[in-house]
Write an enzyme that holds these catalytic residues in place. Structure first.
Site, PDB file in Angstrom:
ATOM      1  N   HIS A 130      -8.484   4.861  21.280  1.00 24.16           N
ATOM      2  CA  HIS A 130      -7.667   5.910  21.898  1.00 24.16           C
ATOM      3  C   HIS A 130      -8.127   6.263  23.323  1.00 24.16           C
ATOM      4  O   HIS A 130      -7.328   6.345  24.242  1.00 24.16           O
ATOM      5  CB  HIS A 130      -7.704   7.192  21.067  1.00 24.16           C
ATOM      6  CG  HIS A 130      -7.365   6.995  19.619  1.00 24.16           C
ATOM      7  ND1 HIS A 130      -6.367   6.158  19.204  1.00 24.16           N
ATOM      8  CD2 HIS A 130      -7.891   7.534  18.490  1.00 24.16           C
ATOM      9  CE1 HIS A 130      -6.284   6.198  17.880  1.00 24.16           C
ATOM     10  NE2 HIS A 130      -7.201   7.018  17.426  1.00 24.16           N
TER      11      HIS A 130
ATOM     12  N   GLY B 132       0.830  -1.218   0.000  1.00 25.36           N
ATOM     13  CA  GLY B 132       0.000   0.000   0.000  1.00 25.36           C
ATOM     14  C   GLY B 132       0.852   1.250   0.000  1.00 25.36           C
ATOM     15  O   GLY B 132       0.411   2.323   0.411  1.00 25.36           O
ATOM     16  N   ALA B 133       2.086   1.108  -0.503  1.00 22.69           N
ATOM     17  CA  ALA B 133       3.042   2.221  -0.417  1.00 22.69           C
ATOM     18  C   ALA B 133       2.693   3.405  -1.310  1.00 22.69           C
ATOM     19  O   ALA B 133       3.258   4.479  -1.143  1.00 22.69           O
ATOM     20  CB  ALA B 133       4.441   1.721  -0.767  1.00 22.69           C
ATOM     21  N   SER B 134       1.746   3.213  -2.261  1.00 24.32           N
ATOM     22  CA  SER B 134       1.427   4.370  -3.099  1.00 24.32           C
ATOM     23  C   SER B 134       0.369   5.235  -2.423  1.00 24.32           C
ATOM     24  O   SER B 134      -0.025   6.265  -2.951  1.00 24.32           O
ATOM     25  CB  SER B 134       0.967   3.910  -4.481  1.00 24.32           C
ATOM     26  OG  SER B 134      -0.126   3.044  -4.328  1.00 24.32           O
ATOM     27  N   GLY B 135      -0.086   4.824  -1.251  1.00 23.53           N
ATOM     28  CA  GLY B 135      -1.142   5.584  -0.563  1.00 23.53           C
ATOM     29  C   GLY B 135      -0.617   6.788   0.196  1.00 23.53           C
ATOM     30  O   GLY B 135       0.583   7.048   0.282  1.00 23.53           O
TER      31      GLY B 135
ATOM     32  N   GLU C 142     -12.289  17.895  18.121  1.00 21.88           N
ATOM     33  CA  GLU C 142     -11.660  18.279  16.855  1.00 21.88           C
ATOM     34  C   GLU C 142     -12.522  19.335  16.183  1.00 21.88           C
ATOM     35  O   GLU C 142     -13.751  19.221  16.193  1.00 21.88           O
ATOM     36  CB  GLU C 142     -11.548  17.067  15.934  1.00 21.88           C
ATOM     37  CG  GLU C 142     -10.530  16.054  16.415  1.00 21.88           C
ATOM     38  CD  GLU C 142     -10.430  14.879  15.451  1.00 21.88           C
ATOM     39  OE1 GLU C 142      -9.666  14.967  14.491  1.00 21.88           O
ATOM     40  OE2 GLU C 142     -11.156  13.901  15.664  1.00 21.88           O
TER      41      GLU C 142
ATOM     42  N   LYS D 283     -16.299  15.609  16.350  1.00 20.07           N
ATOM     43  CA  LYS D 283     -15.750  16.396  15.247  1.00 20.07           C
ATOM     44  C   LYS D 283     -16.600  17.639  15.033  1.00 20.07           C
ATOM     45  O   LYS D 283     -17.740  17.706  15.483  1.00 20.07           O
ATOM     46  CB  LYS D 283     -15.738  15.538  13.984  1.00 20.07           C
ATOM     47  CG  LYS D 283     -14.846  14.312  14.157  1.00 20.07           C
ATOM     48  CD  LYS D 283     -14.511  13.663  12.837  1.00 20.07           C
ATOM     49  CE  LYS D 283     -13.608  12.467  13.034  1.00 20.07           C
ATOM     50  NZ  LYS D 283     -12.188  12.803  13.124  1.00 20.07           N
TER      51      LYS D 283
ATOM     52  N   ARG E 217      -0.392  -2.562  -6.118  1.00 16.44           N
ATOM     53  CA  ARG E 217      -0.855  -2.997  -7.434  1.00 16.44           C
ATOM     54  C   ARG E 217      -0.249  -2.170  -8.556  1.00 16.44           C
ATOM     55  O   ARG E 217      -0.024  -2.656  -9.652  1.00 16.44           O
ATOM     56  CB  ARG E 217      -2.383  -2.916  -7.513  1.00 16.44           C
ATOM     57  CG  ARG E 217      -3.033  -4.198  -7.013  1.00 16.44           C
ATOM     58  CD  ARG E 217      -4.520  -4.093  -7.035  1.00 16.44           C
ATOM     59  NE  ARG E 217      -4.958  -3.071  -6.099  1.00 16.44           N
ATOM     60  CZ  ARG E 217      -6.201  -2.909  -5.673  1.00 16.44           C
ATOM     61  NH1 ARG E 217      -7.151  -3.689  -6.114  1.00 16.44           N
ATOM     62  NH2 ARG E 217      -6.514  -1.970  -4.819  1.00 16.44           N
TER      63      ARG E 217
ATOM     64  N   LYS F  30      -5.355   0.744  13.122  1.00 15.74           N
ATOM     65  CA  LYS F  30      -6.763   0.566  13.403  1.00 15.74           C
ATOM     66  C   LYS F  30      -7.587   0.923  12.175  1.00 15.74           C
ATOM     67  O   LYS F  30      -7.077   1.639  11.325  1.00 15.74           O
ATOM     68  CB  LYS F  30      -7.195   1.421  14.593  1.00 15.74           C
ATOM     69  CG  LYS F  30      -7.068   2.933  14.353  1.00 15.74           C
ATOM     70  CD  LYS F  30      -7.681   3.696  15.492  1.00 15.74           C
ATOM     71  CE  LYS F  30      -9.102   4.085  15.215  1.00 15.74           C
ATOM     72  NZ  LYS F  30      -9.257   5.312  14.440  1.00 15.74           N
TER      73      LYS F  30
HETATM   74  C1  BG6 Z   1      -7.709   8.708  14.239  1.00 21.24           C
HETATM   75  C2  BG6 Z   1      -9.155   8.806  13.837  1.00 21.24           C
HETATM   76  O1  BG6 Z   1      -7.458   7.449  14.785  1.00 21.24           O
HETATM   77  O2  BG6 Z   1      -7.424   9.703  15.205  1.00 21.24           O
HETATM   78  C3  BG6 Z   1      -9.450  10.196  13.292  1.00 21.24           C
HETATM   79  O3  BG6 Z   1      -9.441   7.830  12.849  1.00 21.24           O
HETATM   80  C4  BG6 Z   1      -9.056  11.241  14.292  1.00 21.24           C
HETATM   81  O4  BG6 Z   1     -10.829  10.328  12.963  1.00 21.24           O
HETATM   82  C5  BG6 Z   1      -7.619  11.033  14.734  1.00 21.24           C
HETATM   83  O5  BG6 Z   1      -9.182  12.511  13.667  1.00 21.24           O
HETATM   84  C6  BG6 Z   1      -7.261  11.975  15.844  1.00 21.24           C
HETATM   85  O6  BG6 Z   1      -5.888  11.906  16.066  1.00 21.24           O
HETATM   86  P1  BG6 Z   1      -5.091  13.136  16.633  1.00 21.24           P
HETATM   87  O7  BG6 Z   1      -3.712  12.609  16.853  1.00 21.24           O
HETATM   88  O8  BG6 Z   1      -5.184  14.231  15.620  1.00 21.24           O
HETATM   89  O9  BG6 Z   1      -5.797  13.508  17.896  1.00 21.24           O
END
Ligand code: BG6
Length: 443
Positions: A217, A14-17, A193, A300, A48, A125
């Site tokens: 998290h 998946g290195a082109s991502g 966020e 968010k 790929r 994840k």
């Molecule tokens: C990711 C989530 O694991 O963590 C994102 O998939 C989220 O949706 C992000 O924005 C938040 O990480 P950080 O380090 O910016 O707080």
């Protein structure tokens, strides 16, 4: 520095991502320049698409010295002989920068290439979608990779201010005696966020913020805050204590919210009830913590970005300076990001008065105490994989139990709207710590 890293090949399917481009390869470039990648490492991109070595190298903005160690191989099949043709590598690490649905098949393909015990895999994840799918994923990996060779990333564990939680708790004697339900009134975790789902609707709409942030998290933060002291700093001992916390958790309340305009996002299903903000109340049903509510809120498109943990202590008795019962309690706030620090709220006498009291703070701010920049999470994580250190990675069992914890609230559909750019009003019976008020502290 890096002296004990063996000769290593790092393979990125998946290195082109985007992840490889933005995070992985730049982090490896820095580690290389710090001489932490071991002698004569190679980085092999795989995928790929077809690239020549030159066109692959040109994709990345890395040092010319490191660029010479980059190669590309199309697909997994044949990759073993490709690596063998470049030298004898003692360690081979696959970073699966792929959609999680591809993890099982890719692990099988890697094993079919004939790699042995020298090979590890790193996964991002989400590890599953719920308890059943997490078990299924783990059982698909297990025949090919034992637990010691699987590194599941939770990038919150690599944040410096998160790693410091155990140090704060177990390297300072003054907090240890009060870290329990006799002195602590509540634990509050807030991870906000300001951005919405941006371009990630296709993923996020199937997940929602509880799967995206809470299951991994934020439950990890809670484990570090509340676990018993491990027998040693060995990763297995730390994991055992985290698992004990996870097993005693229960969600008592959960409210889900969605920002207005979410449905306009690319990849979002019409009428979707996926939550973009959630608030939860949990209990930790063990001797140390019973009776101390844990409040978590995360989401968010709110008014600011910032992750904080607040520990609110019980009030002093309603006597003396607190005769009317209104004296604010002590609080400790861990500022995880964007500016790292730990703040202790205390009450102090206002000079020149008889007994007027005001809240004041004792501040430990990283930027004032420690020089230099804090390394990027991926730098730390990749280096730990090379050193074979599992401390900052999540075990199969932790991930499965964390899914069991959130399981009861994954399929509810009640949802309330909120205005993007603002915090939902909230319905939990909690007096939230005014985390916004700490924004000026620590920069
Ligand atoms: C990711 C989530 O694991 O963590 C994102 O998939 C989220 O949706 C992000 O924005 C938040 O990480 P950080 O380090 O910016 O707080």
């Amino acid at each position: 520095m890096g002296m004990n890293i063996p000769k290593t090949a790092i393979v990125i399917p998946g290195a082109s991502g985007d992840l490889a481009q933005r995070k992985l390869v730049p982090a490896l470039d820095i580690l290389y320049r710090q001489q932490r990648l071991g002698p004569d490492p190679i980085l092999v991109g795989s995928g790929r698409s077809s690239f020549t070595t030159e066109s692959f190298r040109e994709r990345f903005n890395v040092s010319t010295e490191f660029a010479r160690h980059l190669y590309y191989h199309q697909g997994i099949s044949g990759i073993k002989s490709f690596i063998d043709s470049r030298g004898a590598f003692e360690r081979i690490v696959f970073f699966l920068s792929l959609p999680p649905a591809a993890y099982g098949d890719t692990a099988q393909e890697i094993a079919a290439e004939g790699f042995g015990d020298e090979t590890s895999i790193i996964l991002e994840k989400p590890f599953g979608y719920d308890s059943a799918s997490a078990h299924e994923l783990n059982s698909r990996l297990a025949p090919y990779f034992d637990e010691q060779r699987i590194f599941r990333i939770d990038h919150y564990l690599a944040k410096e201010a998160v790693q410091n939680i155990l140090v704060f708790r177990f390297a300072n004697s003054i907090f240890y005696p009060v870290w329990n339900n006799r002195y602590i009134d509540s634990i509050q975790i807030s991870a906000l966020e300001n951005e919405g789902i941006v371009e990630r609707g296709a993923y996020f709409d199937h997940a929602g913020i509880i799967r995206d942030m809470v299951q991994n998290h934020l439950l990890q933060l809670l484990c570090l805050l509340t676990m018993e002291a491990p027998v040693s700093l060995d990763p297995d001992d730390i994991r055992a204590q985290k698992i004990t916390v996870l097993r005693s958790l229960r969600i008592d309340r959960c409210h889900r919210y969605q920002y207005r305009g979410y449905h306009d996002g690319k990849g979002v299903a019409p009428g979707s009830t996926t939550e973009t903000f959630a608030e939860l109340q949990l209990s930790i049903n063990n001797f140390r913590w019973t009776g101390v509510p844990v409040y978590i809120r995360t989401g968010k498109a709110v008014h600011r970005r910032g992750t904080e943990i607040g520990i609110r202590f019980k009030p002093v008795p309603p006597l003396l300076f607190n005769h009317n019962g209104a004296l604010p309690p002590n609080q400790i706030v861990f500022k995880i990001q964007p500016a790292e620090g730990i703040i202790l709220d205390i009450q102090s006498k206002i000079p020149g008065t008889d007994d007027s009291i005001s809240r004041s703070t004792m501040n430990f701010c990283y930027r004032d105490v420690f020089a230099g920049t804090i390394p990027e999470a991926y730098q730390r994580l990749l280096y730990d994989v090379l050193r074979n250190d599992h401390t900052l990675f999540v075990s199969a069992r932790e991930s499965e139990i964390a899914w069991d914890v959130v399981g009861p609230v994954l399929h509810t559909t009640d949802i309330e709207p909120y205005e993007p750019g603002s915090l939902p009003a909230g319905k939990l019976p909690v007096d939230w710590i005014d985390f916004d008020g700490y924004q000026g502290l620590c920069g």
